[in-house]
Design a protein around this motif. Structure first.
Motif, PDB file in Angstrom:
ATOM      1  N   ALA A  64       0.771  -1.191   0.285  1.00  0.00           N
ATOM      2  CA  ALA A  64       0.031   0.063   0.024  1.00  0.00           C
ATOM      3  C   ALA A  64       0.947   1.100   0.088  1.00  0.00           C
ATOM      4  O   ALA A  64       1.650   1.245   0.935  1.00  0.00           O
ATOM      5  CB  ALA A  64      -0.564   0.221   1.068  1.00  0.00           C
ATOM      6  N   PHE A  65       0.589   2.251  -0.823  1.00  0.00           N
ATOM      7  CA  PHE A  65       1.391   3.552  -0.870  1.00  0.00           C
ATOM      8  C   PHE A  65       0.625   4.481  -0.696  1.00  0.00           C
ATOM      9  O   PHE A  65      -0.363   4.732  -1.255  1.00  0.00           O
ATOM     10  CB  PHE A  65       1.877   3.420  -2.547  1.00  0.00           C
TER      11      PHE A  65
ATOM     12  N   ASN B  76       2.860  14.841   7.650  1.00  0.00           N
ATOM     13  CA  ASN B  76       3.685  14.243   8.414  1.00  0.00           C
ATOM     14  C   ASN B  76       3.186  13.032   9.365  1.00  0.00           C
ATOM     15  O   ASN B  76       2.758  13.388  10.351  1.00  0.00           O
ATOM     16  CB  ASN B  76       4.863  15.006   9.181  1.00  0.00           C
ATOM     17  N   LEU B  77       3.722  11.799   9.312  1.00  0.00           N
ATOM     18  CA  LEU B  77       3.106  10.765   9.903  1.00  0.00           C
ATOM     19  C   LEU B  77       4.346   9.591  10.521  1.00  0.00           C
ATOM     20  O   LEU B  77       5.140   9.464   9.694  1.00  0.00           O
ATOM     21  CB  LEU B  77       2.201   9.870   9.333  1.00  0.00           C
ATOM     22  N   ARG B  78       4.138   9.253  11.809  1.00  0.00           N
ATOM     23  CA  ARG B  78       5.153   8.328  12.166  1.00  0.00           C
ATOM     24  C   ARG B  78       4.668   6.790  11.558  1.00  0.00           C
ATOM     25  O   ARG B  78       3.750   6.645  11.791  1.00  0.00           O
ATOM     26  CB  ARG B  78       5.285   8.426  13.606  1.00  0.00           C
ATOM     27  N   MET B  79       5.405   6.314  10.902  1.00  0.00           N
ATOM     28  CA  MET B  79       5.220   4.920  10.245  1.00  0.00           C
ATOM     29  C   MET B  79       4.750   3.976  11.591  1.00  0.00           C
ATOM     30  O   MET B  79       3.956   3.045  11.201  1.00  0.00           O
ATOM     31  CB  MET B  79       6.534   4.303   9.366  1.00  0.00           C
ATOM     32  N   ALA B  80       5.229   4.082  12.625  1.00  0.00           N
ATOM     33  CA  ALA B  80       4.721   3.071  13.602  1.00  0.00           C
ATOM     34  C   ALA B  80       3.349   3.520  13.907  1.00  0.00           C
ATOM     35  O   ALA B  80       2.543   2.582  13.977  1.00  0.00           O
ATOM     36  CB  ALA B  80       5.617   3.407  14.844  1.00  0.00           C
ATOM     37  N   ASP B  81       3.062   4.711  13.828  1.00  0.00           N
ATOM     38  CA  ASP B  81       1.556   5.100  14.184  1.00  0.00           C
ATOM     39  C   ASP B  81       0.668   4.513  12.916  1.00  0.00           C
ATOM     40  O   ASP B  81      -0.529   4.303  13.099  1.00  0.00           O
ATOM     41  CB  ASP B  81       1.365   6.499  14.352  1.00  0.00           C
ATOM     42  N   VAL B  82       1.309   4.696  11.654  1.00  0.00           N
ATOM     43  CA  VAL B  82       0.383   4.071  10.602  1.00  0.00           C
ATOM     44  C   VAL B  82       0.195   2.670  10.646  1.00  0.00           C
ATOM     45  O   VAL B  82      -0.798   2.073  10.514  1.00  0.00           O
ATOM     46  CB  VAL B  82       1.221   4.379   9.214  1.00  0.00           C
TER      47      VAL B  82
ATOM     48  N   VAL C   2       1.563  -6.155   9.128  1.00  0.00           N
ATOM     49  CA  VAL C   2       1.623  -4.644   8.794  1.00  0.00           C
ATOM     50  C   VAL C   2       3.172  -4.524   9.104  1.00  0.00           C
ATOM     51  O   VAL C   2       3.827  -4.403  10.090  1.00  0.00           O
ATOM     52  CB  VAL C   2       0.708  -3.765   9.279  1.00  0.00           C
ATOM     53  N   THR C   3       3.885  -4.064   7.963  1.00  0.00           N
ATOM     54  CA  THR C   3       5.214  -3.603   8.127  1.00  0.00           C
ATOM     55  C   THR C   3       5.420  -2.338   7.238  1.00  0.00           C
ATOM     56  O   THR C   3       4.778  -2.207   6.098  1.00  0.00           O
ATOM     57  CB  THR C   3       6.017  -4.574   7.507  1.00  0.00           C
ATOM     58  N   THR C   4       6.035  -1.440   7.672  1.00  0.00           N
ATOM     59  CA  THR C   4       6.617  -0.202   6.873  1.00  0.00           C
ATOM     60  C   THR C   4       7.764  -0.333   6.540  1.00  0.00           C
ATOM     61  O   THR C   4       8.707  -0.997   6.734  1.00  0.00           O
ATOM     62  CB  THR C   4       6.060   1.133   7.719  1.00  0.00           C
ATOM     63  N   VAL C   5       7.864   0.451   5.165  1.00  0.00           N
ATOM     64  CA  VAL C   5       9.109   0.230   4.630  1.00  0.00           C
ATOM     65  C   VAL C   5       9.753   1.726   4.133  1.00  0.00           C
ATOM     66  O   VAL C   5       8.907   2.546   3.560  1.00  0.00           O
ATOM     67  CB  VAL C   5       9.285  -0.471   3.187  1.00  0.00           C
ATOM     68  N   LEU C   6      10.946   2.261   4.999  1.00  0.00           N
ATOM     69  CA  LEU C   6      11.117   3.871   4.711  1.00  0.00           C
ATOM     70  C   LEU C   6       9.969   4.527   5.421  1.00  0.00           C
ATOM     71  O   LEU C   6       9.299   3.994   5.915  1.00  0.00           O
ATOM     72  CB  LEU C   6      11.375   4.284   3.266  1.00  0.00           C
ATOM     73  N   ALA C   7      10.188   5.797   5.271  1.00  0.00           N
ATOM     74  CA  ALA C   7       9.258   7.032   6.125  1.00  0.00           C
ATOM     75  C   ALA C   7       8.438   7.488   5.055  1.00  0.00           C
ATOM     76  O   ALA C   7       7.731   8.287   5.582  1.00  0.00           O
ATOM     77  CB  ALA C   7      10.044   7.898   6.898  1.00  0.00           C
TER      78      ALA C   7
ATOM     79  N   THR D  27      13.006   2.493  -4.024  1.00  0.00           N
ATOM     80  CA  THR D  27      12.248   2.373  -3.173  1.00  0.00           C
ATOM     81  C   THR D  27      11.335   1.123  -3.351  1.00  0.00           C
ATOM     82  O   THR D  27      11.249   0.045  -2.632  1.00  0.00           O
ATOM     83  CB  THR D  27      11.060   3.348  -2.996  1.00  0.00           C
ATOM     84  N   LEU D  28      10.785   0.876  -4.810  1.00  0.00           N
ATOM     85  CA  LEU D  28       9.986  -0.333  -5.038  1.00  0.00           C
ATOM     86  C   LEU D  28      10.774  -1.708  -4.894  1.00  0.00           C
ATOM     87  O   LEU D  28      10.220  -2.593  -4.264  1.00  0.00           O
ATOM     88  CB  LEU D  28       9.600  -0.502  -6.513  1.00  0.00           C
ATOM     89  N   GLU D  29      11.980  -1.552  -5.061  1.00  0.00           N
ATOM     90  CA  GLU D  29      12.959  -2.574  -4.732  1.00  0.00           C
ATOM     91  C   GLU D  29      13.026  -3.263  -3.449  1.00  0.00           C
ATOM     92  O   GLU D  29      13.083  -4.167  -2.904  1.00  0.00           O
ATOM     93  CB  GLU D  29      14.259  -2.473  -5.558  1.00  0.00           C
ATOM     94  N   LYS D  30      13.072  -2.068  -2.651  1.00  0.00           N
ATOM     95  CA  LYS D  30      13.153  -2.083  -1.157  1.00  0.00           C
ATOM     96  C   LYS D  30      11.810  -2.989  -0.570  1.00  0.00           C
ATOM     97  O   LYS D  30      11.932  -3.740   0.086  1.00  0.00           O
ATOM     98  CB  LYS D  30      13.527  -0.991  -0.381  1.00  0.00           C
ATOM     99  N   VAL D  31      10.711  -2.353  -1.138  1.00  0.00           N
ATOM    100  CA  VAL D  31       9.413  -2.770  -0.674  1.00  0.00           C
ATOM    101  C   VAL D  31       9.500  -4.294  -1.023  1.00  0.00           C
ATOM    102  O   VAL D  31       8.959  -5.256  -0.311  1.00  0.00           O
ATOM    103  CB  VAL D  31       8.291  -2.013  -1.471  1.00  0.00           C
TER     104      VAL D  31
END
Length: 170
Positions: free
Chosen positions: A6-7, A17-23, A35-40, A163-167
């Motif tokens: 999900a982008f 501005n959102l903290r990814m942990a909160d997302v 649920v895992t976030t990648v980069l900010a 970024t896509l490659e990291k995801v």
């Protein structure tokens, strides 16, 4: 169960501005698992048994409720994302250039964006616009200028190919 990417559009790049942990907490609360976030910059991997359209709607609703902003999310199952990345039509790494994929959910917008090219290399893909632009020229490029307007917020988001490659590596 399907693994999705999900982008989130406009998150932590001069917009909201959102903290990814909160997302991650908000999306977990909406019923998504793993649920895992990648980069900010608003890249989230999550698992759901819902179809992709329902994932998008539920994620947008959860983010709007949790953070009070006009959230826009584009979601893709992991296999579709891998196919989009693999189909990148230009040399992936070109010195002095950025390689991008713009995800588009509106066919008319897809046509508009592919017709804009000036100095960047642009090619239409399956629901995406592939483009490559000189470094330091992204925001001044035809696509960069156009994507910043309100009309495109609900149906597009752009990610650097790296970024896509990291995801995909998660």
């Amino acid at each position: 169960m399907t693994r999705y990417a999900a982008f989130l559009r406009g998150v932590n790049v001069g917009g909201v501005n959102l903290r990814m942990a909160d997302v991650a907490t908000a999306l977990t609360g909406a019923g998504f698992t793993d649920v895992t976030t990648v980069l900010a910059s608003g890249n989230v991997l999550l698992t759901s048994d819902s179809p992709v359209t329902a994932v998008r709607v539920a994620a947008e609703s959860a983010l709007r409720d949790a953070f009070g902003y006009d959230a826009w999310v584009l979601a893709y199952d992991r296999d579709a994302l891998a196919a989009i990345s693999a189909a990148y039509p230009f040399e992936r790494e070109v010195d002095g250039h950025h390689s991008y994929v713009t995800f588009v959910t509106d066919a008319d917008v897809l046509d508009e964006l592919t017709g804009l090219s000036a100095e960047e290399r642009v090619e239409r893909g399956d629901g995406v616009v592939y483009w490559q632009v000189p470094k330091n020229g992204t925001l001044d490029s035809a696509i960069g200028k156009t994507m910043g307007t309100k009309r495109y917020k609900s149906s597009t988001t752009t990610r650097n190919l790296r970024t896509l490659e990291k995801v995909l590596a998660k």
